[in-house]
Design a protein around this motif. Structure first.
Motif, short mmCIF file in Angstrom:
data_model
loop_
_atom_site.label_atom_id
_atom_site.label_comp_id
_atom_site.label_asym_id
_atom_site.label_seq_id
_atom_site.Cartn_x
_atom_site.Cartn_y
_atom_site.Cartn_z
N HIS A 11 -12.16 -1.04 0.24
CA HIS A 11 -13.43 -0.34 0.37
C HIS A 11 -14.31 -0.54 -0.86
CE1 HIS A 11 -11.70 1.46 3.88
NE2 HIS A 11 -10.82 2.16 3.21
N SER A 12 -15.52 -0.07 -0.78
CA SER A 12 -16.38 -0.06 -1.95
C SER A 12 -15.81 0.91 -2.97
CB SER A 12 -17.80 0.34 -1.55
OG SER A 12 -17.79 1.61 -0.93
N PRO A 13 -16.19 0.79 -4.25
CA PRO A 13 -15.61 1.65 -5.29
C PRO A 13 -15.71 3.13 -4.95
CG PRO A 13 -16.88 -0.12 -6.27
CD PRO A 13 -17.12 -0.21 -4.80
N THR A 14 -14.62 3.83 -5.17
CA THR A 14 -14.58 5.27 -4.89
C THR A 14 -13.68 5.96 -5.89
OG1 THR A 14 -14.26 6.90 -3.13
CG2 THR A 14 -12.62 5.14 -3.30
N ALA A 15 -13.69 7.29 -5.87
CA ALA A 15 -12.91 8.06 -6.84
C ALA A 15 -11.44 8.12 -6.44
CB ALA A 15 -13.47 9.48 -6.94
N THR A 16 -10.58 8.27 -7.44
CA THR A 16 -9.16 8.48 -7.20
C THR A 16 -8.94 9.85 -6.59
OG1 THR A 16 -8.63 7.11 -9.12
CG2 THR A 16 -6.89 8.53 -8.30
N ASN A 17 -8.00 9.95 -5.66
CA ASN A 17 -7.67 11.24 -5.08
C ASN A 17 -7.36 12.24 -6.19
OD1 ASN A 17 -5.19 13.09 -4.24
ND2 ASN A 17 -6.39 12.72 -2.40
N PRO A 18 -7.99 13.43 -6.17
CA PRO A 18 -7.83 14.36 -7.30
C PRO A 18 -6.40 14.88 -7.48
CG PRO A 18 -9.06 15.39 -5.50
CD PRO A 18 -8.94 13.93 -5.17
N TRP A 19 -5.65 15.05 -6.39
CA TRP A 19 -4.26 15.49 -6.53
C TRP A 19 -3.42 14.42 -7.21
CZ3 TRP A 19 0.55 13.80 -5.05
CH2 TRP A 19 1.60 14.71 -5.20
N LEU A 20 -3.58 13.17 -6.78
CA LEU A 20 -2.82 12.07 -7.37
C LEU A 20 -3.17 11.91 -8.84
CD1 LEU A 20 -0.79 9.91 -6.23
CD2 LEU A 20 -2.73 8.33 -6.24
N ARG A 21 -4.44 12.06 -9.15
CA ARG A 21 -4.88 11.92 -10.55
C ARG A 21 -4.34 13.04 -11.42
NH1 ARG A 21 -10.20 12.03 -9.78
NH2 ARG A 21 -10.46 14.20 -10.43
N LYS A 22 -4.25 14.24 -10.90
CA LYS A 22 -3.81 15.39 -11.69
C LYS A 22 -2.30 15.41 -11.90
CE LYS A 22 -3.97 20.46 -11.88
NZ LYS A 22 -4.51 21.69 -11.24
N TYR A 23 -1.53 15.10 -10.85
CA TYR A 23 -0.09 15.33 -10.91
C TYR A 23 0.75 14.07 -11.09
CZ TYR A 23 -1.05 20.10 -9.56
OH TYR A 23 -1.51 21.39 -9.56
N PHE A 61 -0.66 10.24 -11.56
CA PHE A 61 -1.19 9.18 -12.41
C PHE A 61 -2.49 9.62 -13.08
CE2 PHE A 61 1.15 6.56 -9.16
CZ PHE A 61 2.12 6.08 -10.02
N PRO A 62 -2.42 10.44 -14.11
CA PRO A 62 -3.65 10.79 -14.82
C PRO A 62 -4.30 9.54 -15.39
CG PRO A 62 -1.71 11.46 -16.07
CD PRO A 62 -1.22 11.05 -14.72
N GLY A 63 -5.60 9.43 -15.20
CA GLY A 63 -6.32 8.24 -15.68
C GLY A 63 -6.21 7.05 -14.76
N GLY A 64 -5.44 7.18 -13.66
CA GLY A 64 -5.25 6.06 -12.75
C GLY A 64 -6.48 5.80 -11.90
N TYR A 65 -6.65 4.53 -11.52
CA TYR A 65 -7.82 4.16 -10.72
C TYR A 65 -7.50 2.89 -9.94
CZ TYR A 65 -12.55 2.78 -9.40
OH TYR A 65 -13.67 2.42 -8.69
N THR A 66 -7.79 2.90 -8.64
CA THR A 66 -7.56 1.73 -7.79
C THR A 66 -8.86 0.96 -7.64
OG1 THR A 66 -5.83 2.89 -6.57
CG2 THR A 66 -6.80 0.97 -5.52
N PRO A 67 -8.92 -0.27 -8.15
CA PRO A 67 -10.19 -1.01 -8.13
C PRO A 67 -10.44 -1.71 -6.80
CG PRO A 67 -8.53 -2.32 -9.22
CD PRO A 67 -7.86 -1.01 -8.87
N SER A 68 -11.70 -1.94 -6.51
CA SER A 68 -12.11 -2.88 -5.48
C SER A 68 -12.30 -4.23 -6.14
CB SER A 68 -13.42 -2.42 -4.84
OG SER A 68 -13.28 -1.14 -4.26
N LEU A 69 -12.09 -5.29 -5.38
CA LEU A 69 -12.27 -6.63 -5.96
C LEU A 69 -13.70 -6.84 -6.43
CD1 LEU A 69 -10.11 -8.84 -3.57
CD2 LEU A 69 -9.71 -8.41 -6.00
N SER A 70 -14.64 -6.13 -5.83
CA SER A 70 -16.04 -6.25 -6.25
C SER A 70 -16.26 -5.74 -7.67
CB SER A 70 -16.95 -5.50 -5.28
OG SER A 70 -16.61 -4.12 -5.23
#
Length: 419
Positions: free
Chosen positions: A281-293, A295-304
């Motif tokens: 998909h186009s760039p979007t935010a990391t799921n807040p639950w996954l980020r909190k509990y 992978f803090p600071g984690g982010y899944t990139p789009s190839l774009s």
């Protein structure tokens, strides 16, 4: 009741029954699919689900305030995913989603000290925990399921073989850098398979200790070194660079610096291979639950987001492969093993931790099956002539080495839990 009206508007597909804290019940969806019944134990949980459902849903499950009475977690999450579009188009949640998207670069900003804290949060957990669901080599990333009959052990070995083929390890004595080396499995494999000199770097003190122990146990201390260092502080030149499952912790604000560093560390004829979770998909935010509990600071990139940073670094994009369902299969195997060892995990931590880990594994598997998540392998080079102009050499490498590739037995290098 406000909560009832909310679920009535949002849940249009599936078959969901909710028992509320005041004793009332509601039935939602179109009645198709597996029936799921949940019970919400208190009004506070209902209010939290109204205010921030993407965070509160996982919290309620892990805290035992959302109890599944019919069906299972996977079936419940399928209903949630299938109705996600209705949630995101529902009133105030459009604004909440826009705010998350607007803050995505800020919350995934990972300078050195924050990167170390984030790594410690997840990767410095008890050794015993990872023994419960990983295979003996402790490959904590997407396996490569070459056949439908592949076991987790074979899939992880085939992943290493697949990566090695793309690195074009065509002579002994190559200097290889493994950025985010985990517990050292890939670095040790490359050294043993090719006679390479490998440096693995990590920010996890627990992973560093175990990787060094493993190198010593195999008699590879001279050819494989492991160091606790951030990639931004590394100097030197390497013939090959590989990074598996680390890029998700870099953050979009640092993509240019990451690829600039790859270019600076590669020899003129060098080759690099990046293996990372990505999004279709186009760039979007990391799921807040996954980020909190998880992978803090984690982010899944789009190839774009990734490819422009590669272009600006001066590196050639030599090959891109998208692995679609391989991580879903990996996560399914991890989940099955974790559930079989639930009691041991609860003894290490507690029941709440187990529900959190279950939610993480099942939710991530479904994100690859139903939400556009994938894994990409990006091959890069500094020189246009560094690699052959066809992909035959990759296939040839795998064919030559596959017959000799057998998973290591689970008796090697397993140590007692450190905690």
């Amino acid at each position: 009741m406000l909560t009832h009206r909310f679920f009535d508007k949002v849940v249009r597909r599936g078959d969901l029954e909710i028992a509320y804290a005041d004793g009332r019940c509601g039935r939602y969806g179109d009645g198709h699919g597996e029936r799921v019944k949940i019970r919400l134990t208190d009004r506070a949980t209902e209010r939290k689900l109204l205010l921030n459902p993407k965070l509160a849903f996982g919290e309620a499950y892990m805290d035992g305030r959302l109890v599944i009475e019919a069906g299972d977690l996977e079936a419940l999450l399928v209903i949630a995913i299938d109705n996600m579009g209705h949630l995101e188009n529902h009133g105030v949640f459009q604004w909440l989603d826009l705010a998350e998207r607007g803050l995505r670069k800020l919350v995934s900003h990972n300078p050195v000290q924050r990167s170390r804290r984030n790594v410690h949060h997840h990767y410095d957990l008890s050794r015993g925990l990872y023994d419960l669901f990983l295979e003996a080599d402790r490959q904590y990333s997407c396996g490569y399921y070459a056949t439908a009959a592949s076991t987790l052990e074979q899939a992880q070995l085939d992943k290493k073989l697949h990566i090695a083929a793309k690195l074009k390890l065509d002579r002994p004595g190559l200097r290889i850098l493994d950025i985010g080396c985990g517990w050292g499995g890939l670095a040790l494999y490359l050294a043993e398979a090719t006679g390479a000199e490998v440096l693995g770097i990590t920010l996890s003190t627990e992973q560093l200790r175990m990787a060094r122990e493993r190198a010593k146990a195999r008699g590879l201390e001279r050819s494989v070194r492991f160091e606790l260092i951030d990639y931004r502080h590394l100097e030197g030149r390497f013939d090959r660079i590989v990074s598996v499952g680390m890029f998700e912790h870099v953050g979009p604000a640092h993509y240019r610096a990451f690829f600039d560093k790859i270019a600076a560390l590669l020899t003129p004829g060098g080759v690099a291979l990046l293996h990372s979770i990505g999004s279709t998909h186009s760039p979007t935010a990391t799921n807040p639950w996954l980020r909190k509990y998880i992978f803090p600071g984690g982010y899944t990139p789009s190839l774009s987001e990734v490819l422009p940073a590669v272009e600006r670094s001066g590196l050639w994009t030599a090959d891109i492969e998208v692995l679609r369902l391989h991580y879903a299969e990996t996560l399914r195997d991890w989940h099955a093993r974790f559930m079989a060892n639930w009691d041991q995990a609860a003894a290490l931590y507690d029941e709440r931790f187990c529900r959190m880990w279950e939610f993480y594994l099942v939710g991530c598997e479904l994100s690859f099956r139903r939400m556009g998540q994938m894994v990409f392998q990006l091959q890069m080079a500094r020189d246009i002539e560094a690699l052959p102009i066809t992909r035959d050499y990759m296939v040839d490498w795998e064919r030559r080495h596959r017959d000799d590739a057998q998973p290591r037995k689970a008796t090697d290098e397993r140590t007692e839990a450190a905690e």
